[in-house]
Write an enzyme that holds these catalytic residues in place. Structure first.
Site, PDB file in Angstrom:
ATOM      1  N   ASN A  87      22.711  48.385   0.504  1.00 40.97           N
ATOM      2  CA  ASN A  87      21.285  48.074   0.657  1.00 40.97           C
ATOM      3  C   ASN A  87      20.565  49.355   1.072  1.00 40.97           C
ATOM      4  OD1 ASN A  87      18.755  47.127   1.332  1.00 40.97           O
ATOM      5  ND2 ASN A  87      19.417  46.058   3.185  1.00 40.97           N
TER       6      ASN A  87
ATOM      7  N   HIS B 235      17.302  38.646   4.582  1.00 37.45           N
ATOM      8  CA  HIS B 235      17.725  39.772   5.429  1.00 37.45           C
ATOM      9  C   HIS B 235      16.932  39.701   6.732  1.00 37.45           C
ATOM     10  CE1 HIS B 235      18.364  43.851   6.905  1.00 37.45           C
ATOM     11  NE2 HIS B 235      19.378  43.938   6.066  1.00 37.45           N
TER      12      HIS B 235
ATOM     13  N   GLU C  37      25.372  38.903   9.220  1.00 40.74           N
ATOM     14  CA  GLU C  37      24.895  40.179   9.762  1.00 40.74           C
ATOM     15  C   GLU C  37      24.314  39.972  11.167  1.00 40.74           C
ATOM     16  OE1 GLU C  37      23.957  43.250   6.621  1.00 40.74           O
ATOM     17  OE2 GLU C  37      22.165  42.054   6.789  1.00 40.74           O
TER      18      GLU C  37
ATOM     19  N   GLU D 264      15.544  41.863   8.460  1.00 43.95           N
ATOM     20  CA  GLU D 264      14.296  42.650   8.467  1.00 43.95           C
ATOM     21  C   GLU D 264      13.183  41.867   7.765  1.00 43.95           C
ATOM     22  OE1 GLU D 264      15.806  46.354   6.857  1.00 43.95           O
ATOM     23  OE2 GLU D 264      17.049  46.575   8.641  1.00 43.95           O
TER      24      GLU D 264
ATOM     25  N   GLY E  35      24.068  49.092   4.997  1.00 44.70           N
ATOM     26  CA  GLY E  35      22.760  49.748   4.964  1.00 44.70           C
ATOM     27  C   GLY E  35      22.925  51.251   5.051  1.00 44.70           C
ATOM     28  N   GLY E  36      22.817  51.793   6.259  1.00 44.32           N
ATOM     29  CA  GLY E  36      22.818  53.249   6.484  1.00 44.32           C
ATOM     30  C   GLY E  36      23.920  53.991   5.746  1.00 44.32           C
TER      31      GLY E  36
ATOM     32  N   SER F 264      26.389  47.988  10.601  1.00 42.45           N
ATOM     33  CA  SER F 264      27.021  49.276  10.926  1.00 42.45           C
ATOM     34  C   SER F 264      28.446  49.403  10.364  1.00 42.45           C
ATOM     35  CB  SER F 264      27.002  49.524  12.437  1.00 42.45           C
ATOM     36  OG  SER F 264      25.664  49.585  12.902  1.00 42.45           O
TER      37      SER F 264
ATOM     38  N   LYS G  85      17.492  49.885   1.399  1.00 40.89           N
ATOM     39  CA  LYS G  85      16.214  49.640   2.092  1.00 40.89           C
ATOM     40  C   LYS G  85      15.120  50.491   1.414  1.00 40.89           C
ATOM     41  CE  LYS G  85      18.928  48.677   6.147  1.00 40.89           C
ATOM     42  NZ  LYS G  85      18.921  48.246   7.510  1.00 40.89           N
TER      43      LYS G  85
ATOM     44  N   GLY H  89      22.002  48.713  11.843  1.00 46.40           N
ATOM     45  CA  GLY H  89      21.369  50.017  12.044  1.00 46.40           C
ATOM     46  C   GLY H  89      21.507  50.560  13.456  1.00 46.40           C
TER      47      GLY H  89
HETATM   48  C1  PEP Z   1      21.786  46.108   6.388  1.00 49.09           C
HETATM   49  O1  PEP Z   1      20.768  46.712   6.124  1.00 49.09           O
HETATM   50  O2  PEP Z   1      21.984  44.993   5.900  1.00 49.09           O
HETATM   51  C2  PEP Z   1      22.771  46.719   7.279  1.00 49.09           C
HETATM   52  C3  PEP Z   1      23.861  46.055   7.564  1.00 49.09           C
HETATM   53  O3  PEP Z   1      22.473  47.959   7.762  1.00 49.09           O
HETATM   54  P1  PEP Z   1      23.499  48.947   8.528  1.00 49.09           P
HETATM   55  O4  PEP Z   1      24.751  49.026   7.710  1.00 49.09           O
HETATM   56  O5  PEP Z   1      22.776  50.261   8.589  1.00 49.09           O
HETATM   57  O6  PEP Z   1      23.754  48.371   9.889  1.00 49.09           O
END
Ligand code: PEP
Length: 256
Positions: A10, A100, A172, A102, A239-240, A218, A12, A178
Site C-alpha cells: 500500500n 483502511h 491491522e 486511515e 505500507g512503509g 509495520s 498510500k 506506521g
Molecule cells: C498500512 O498502510 O496498511 C500499513 C500497514 O502501514 P505500515 O506497514 O507502514 O505500518
C-alpha cells in the site's frame, strides 16, 4: 487447506506515475520469478498511477496484481473527487483495499460505508481487502476482539459465503500502522484465528478455510517470515516498507 499468501504493498499517497513505473520495474527485476509461485503480490499505487502501472504490468507480463487503495460504492454520479469501482474494474484492477484505518479515521468511513464498498467491489468481480483493527486504548481495555469481530460482521453483511471465500481480510492493529511497533506473531495469530472462527460461525468451514487473512502493521523484511508462518496469517498488508528496497527481501522472506 493451503492458501496462497498475498503480500500487498500500500503506497498510500506516495510516488507519482513516473516514479511508480520505475519502482515497479525495479521491484520486478529484483524479485525472482520463482518467488511468485509461492506468493501473490499486489501493488496499490495512488489513483493517478494506476493506468500507467496497468500498461506496464500487461505489456511486460509482470506477475504483480494491480490494486487500488479505495473506491466509492456507486458506479457513477455526483460524487466530486471520488473513484468509481466500475472504472477501476475497467483498468483490470484485481484488489481494492477498503476500510483502511486511515480512511475510517481521517475520512470518516463507517462500517456501513465500508460494507457498501465491499459489495460494490465484488459486484465488479474485484477482490476487496477488508481492513479491521483496534486502537491502543481498545487493546488496553481488552476490547480487541469485540472491535475487530464487529467490523468483520458489519463489513460482510449481505456478502455470500462464496464471495467471502474469495476475499482478503487484513487485520491491522491501528497502533502498529506506521509506528514501527508490530504485534507479536502470537498476538497477531490469536486475532487472525478469532477472525477465521467468526467467519466459520457466520458462514461455514469451506468459507473460513478459504478466506485469506493478512496481518498489517509495520511489517518488514525482518519480521515477515515469522508473522506469515502463523497458521491463520496468509500474507501481509505493507505500507512503509513497500516503498523501500526492503520490500524485495520482505516478499522473498514471506514466500518462505
Ligand atoms: C498500512 O498502510 O496498511 C500499513 C500497514 O502501514 P505500515 O506497514 O507502514 O505500518
Amino acid at each position: 487447506m493451503a492458501r496462497k499468501p498475498l503480500i500487498s504493498g500500500n503506497w498510500k499517497m506516495n510516488l507519482n506515475h513516473f516514479e511508480a513505473i520505475q519502482n515497479v520495474q525495479k521491484l520486478h527485476y529484483l524479485i525472482h520469478k520463482e518467488v511468485f509461485d509461492d506468493v501473490d503480490v499486489s501493488i496499490h499505487p495512488p489513483f493517478t498511477d494506476i493506468r500507467s502501472i496497468q500498461t506496464l504490468v500487461e505489456s511486460e507480463e509482470l506477475e504483480f496484481a494491480l490494486g487500488a487503495q479505495h473506491c466509492h460504492s456507486e458506479d457513477t454520479g455526483a460524487f466530486t473527487g471520488e473513484v468509481s469501482p466500475a472504472f477501476l474494474a475497467k483498468l483490470n484492477t484485481e484488489y481494492v483495499i477498503c476500510g483502511h484505518s486511515e480512511r475510517r479515521e481521517i475520512f470518516g468511513e463507517t462500517d456501513e460505508i465500508v460494507n457498501a464498498k465491499v459489495l460494490a467491489i465484488l459486484k465488479h468481480a474485484m477482490t476487496p481487502i477488508l481492513c479491521c483493527g483496534e486502537t491502543l486504548d481498545e487493546r488496553e481495555a481488552g476490547g480487541t476482539e469485540d472491535k475487530v469481530l464487529g467490523q468483520i460482521a458489519a463489513g460482510l453483511a449481505g456478502v455470500s459465503n462464496e464471495q467471502i471465500a474469495s476475499m482478503v481480510i487484513a487485520y491491522e492493529p491501528i497502533w502498529a500502522i506506521g509506528t514501527g511497533k508490530t504485534a507479536t506473531s502470537e498476538d497477531a495469530q490469536t486475532v487472525c484465528a478469532a477472525i477465521r472462527t467468526k467467519i466459520r460461525d457466520m458462514a461455514d468451514d469451506v468459507t473460513a478455510d478459504a478466506v485469506r487473512i493478512q496481518y498489517g502493521g509495520s511489517v518488514k523484511a525482518g519480521n515477515a517470515a515469522e508473522l506469515m508462518s502463523q497458521p491463520d496469517i496468509d500474507g501481509a498488508l505493507v505500507g512503509g516498507a513497500s516503498l523501500k528496497p526492503d520490500f524485495v527481501e520482505l516478499v522473498r522472506n514471506g514466500a518462505g
